[in-house]
Scaffold this active site. Structure first.
Site, PDB file in Angstrom:
ATOM      1  N   ASN A   1       0.602  -1.194  -0.205  1.00  0.00           N
ATOM      2  CA  ASN A   1      -0.060   0.215  -0.069  1.00  0.00           C
ATOM      3  C   ASN A   1       0.927   1.247   0.012  1.00  0.00           C
ATOM      4  OD1 ASN A   1       1.004  -0.171   2.781  1.00  0.00           O
ATOM      5  ND2 ASN A   1      -0.938   0.388   3.493  1.00  0.00           N
TER       6      ASN A   1
ATOM      7  N   ASP B   1      -3.795  -5.606   1.827  1.00  0.00           N
ATOM      8  CA  ASP B   1      -3.582  -5.106   3.074  1.00  0.00           C
ATOM      9  C   ASP B   1      -3.874  -3.411   3.288  1.00  0.00           C
ATOM     10  OD1 ASP B   1      -3.117  -5.310   5.655  1.00  0.00           O
ATOM     11  OD2 ASP B   1      -1.297  -4.384   5.627  1.00  0.00           O
TER      12      ASP B   1
ATOM     13  N   ASN C   1      -5.470  -0.746  13.237  1.00  0.00           N
ATOM     14  CA  ASN C   1      -6.614  -1.714  12.740  1.00  0.00           C
ATOM     15  C   ASN C   1      -5.902  -3.029  12.142  1.00  0.00           C
ATOM     16  OD1 ASN C   1      -8.919  -2.146  11.118  1.00  0.00           O
ATOM     17  ND2 ASN C   1      -8.167  -0.977   9.202  1.00  0.00           N
TER      18      ASN C   1
ATOM     19  N   ASP D   1       3.185  -5.682  11.814  1.00  0.00           N
ATOM     20  CA  ASP D   1       2.540  -4.828  11.012  1.00  0.00           C
ATOM     21  C   ASP D   1       2.956  -3.374  11.286  1.00  0.00           C
ATOM     22  OD1 ASP D   1       0.429  -3.370   9.688  1.00  0.00           O
ATOM     23  OD2 ASP D   1      -1.222  -3.918  10.970  1.00  0.00           O
TER      24      ASP D   1
HETATM   25 ZN   LIG Z   1      -3.777  -4.733   7.687  1.00  0.00          ZN
END
Ligand SMILES: [Zn+2]
Length: 434
Positions: free
Chosen positions: A92, A152, A278, A305
């Site tokens: 992303n 993602d 999140n 993450d």
């Molecule tokens: Zn995620």
């Protein structure tokens, strides 16, 4: 290239089941067979653990697009400091990594930094929009050799799209990885939906927003035979779905983050944007289910993450601040402090969760194991060292950690990537690999 002997440490290699005190020699970049290496630098590893370097399945490197928050080079440095020798870069970015040109750019930047192996993940859909399939085959065949595909940041909302993507990925045995979130159910959500979200007046994201998509994807993985990986599992219900799916023989793996096995929704009492993530921090019962899942093998890997954000973004009011927190430099210590020290799982399992299992899921040869003749990707850690988290010392230009000032146990002392020392006595050796 200099050679090394790591002397007298406890060698923990879950891949071979080895757990014994001894020496590990590094020669010409690989783990040497045995015997003394002449002219080697001897490193005293007495009282320390020598393990395969860690592999993070879930790192947001922010490059291209937000180099003020993180770059491939700074993420690589943070990873090395955290004991990692490989990271999987989430797609992303801006532009989105949905084509060969972008994943090759990220891969090349990783080579240039030379501190860890950077394996780019590819987007499933063009622009992460969930409509048109990205160039999956092209990314897999590119120099970056992408093996994990994900949108993602978003869940794939269209079930037919998910099915078609899995049907395609199974033809080259790639991994379909899902950020499980039903967008309609989660819309506008700021935190976990529970009595506290009511009390705080923040819109909630119900556990079911994650669990419905996890259940759908498990059904589709069974239908298509595709390998499925569930990113950042956060609820007891998802852990239970995973357990059942594995019993049924579905090819599914899952990861959990250190913040989800450490914190709960109670951390939001002060409306601190640093605690906004999140999926959101859930309740104590969910946290406990994740710990159980990590211990009994239902959850395969610990992934960070790692999500850097600029100070001005996290300094906003809670509802405007973007979700996510840093993870690379605190993952090991949180694992030891939260899981190993209290006796939830042994250190060997911790190494498996941080290294062996993610390397296997990503199909990374030369990572996740200590094998003679294989690249020397190793970490030396002091499992008993106490230290206090100081965000100013992080390699990332961002500072958004939830753990500033927290005292933790377990510290990375040395890291070796392909036989070169990338971290010495806790300090990153910048430019070591130019
Ligand atoms: Zn995620």
């Amino acid at each position: 290239m200099s050679d090394f002997v790591l002397k007298g440490g406890r060698i923990v290699d879950p891949a071979s089941g080895r757990d014994e005190t001894g020496d590990v020699a590094i020669s010409d970049g690989v783990v040497a067979d045995s015997g003394p290496v002449s002219d080697a630098t001897v490193i005293d590893a007495t009282g320390m653990i020598v393990a395969p370097g860690f592999v993070d399945m879930h790192t947001h490197v922010r490059e291209p697009g937000r180099e003020d928050e993180e770059t491939v080079a700074s993420a690589s440095a943070g990873a090395a400091a955290g004991g990692y020798t490989a990271i999987c870069a989430m797609p992303n970015t801006d532009p989105v990594a949905d084509a060969a040109s972008v994943v090759e750019q990220v891969w090349a930047l990783g080579r240039e930094a030379g501190l860890v192996e950077v394996l780019p993940a590819g987007a499933l859909s063009k622009g992460l929009e969930g409509r048109k399939m990205a160039d999956l085959g092209e990314m897999a065949r590119s120099l970056a050799r992408v093996r994990l595909f994900t949108d993602d940041g978003h869940g794939v909302q269209d079930s037919l799209f998910a099915r078609r993507a899995m049907e395609y990925l199974v033809t080259f045995d790639a991994v379909y990885a899902e950020h499980c979130e039903d967008a309609a159910l989660a819309a506008g959500g700021q935190m976990h939906e529970c009595p506290r979200s009511m009390a705080l007046g923040l819109r909630g994201i119900p556990s079911e927003a994650e669990e419905l998509m996890a259940a759908r994807d498990i059904a589709l993985a069974k239908l298509t035979g595709c390998r499925l990986h569930l990113l950042h599992v956060s609820t007891r219900g998802t852990v239970e779905l995973m357990r059942r799916a594995k019993d049924d023989g579905v090819r599914v793996t899952a990861e959990a983050t250190p913040h989800h096995f450490t914190l709960t929704e109670e951390a939001l009492d002060e409306y601190d944007p640093l605690m906004k993530v999140n999926p959101p921090l859930r309740e104590e019962d969910d946290r406990r289910a994740i710990v159980e899942g990590l211990a009994d093998g239902t959850i395969d890997a610990i992934a960070t993450d790692h999500a850097p954000h600029a100070r001005e973004e996290k300094d906003q009011e809670f509802t405007y601040a973007p979700p996510g927190m840093l993870g690379l430099e605190t993952a090991l210590a949180l694992t030891i402090t939260q899981l190993v020290e209290p006796g939830h799982l042994p250190l060997t399992r911790a190494v498996e969760l941080l290294s062996t299992a993610p390397a296997r899921i990503l199909g990374m040869d030369g990572q996740g194991a200590i094998r003679a003749g294989a690249p020397a990707n190793l970490v030396v850690l002091d499992p008993g060292a106490r230290w206090t988290v100081e965000p100013e010392t992080f390699q990332s230009p961002s500072r958004n950690t939830a753990f500033a000032g927290r005292e933790l146990t377990g510290r990375v002392v040395h890291t070796f990537f392909r036989g070169r020392q990338t971290v010495r006595d806790g300090a990153v050796l910048h430019g070591a690999l130019t």
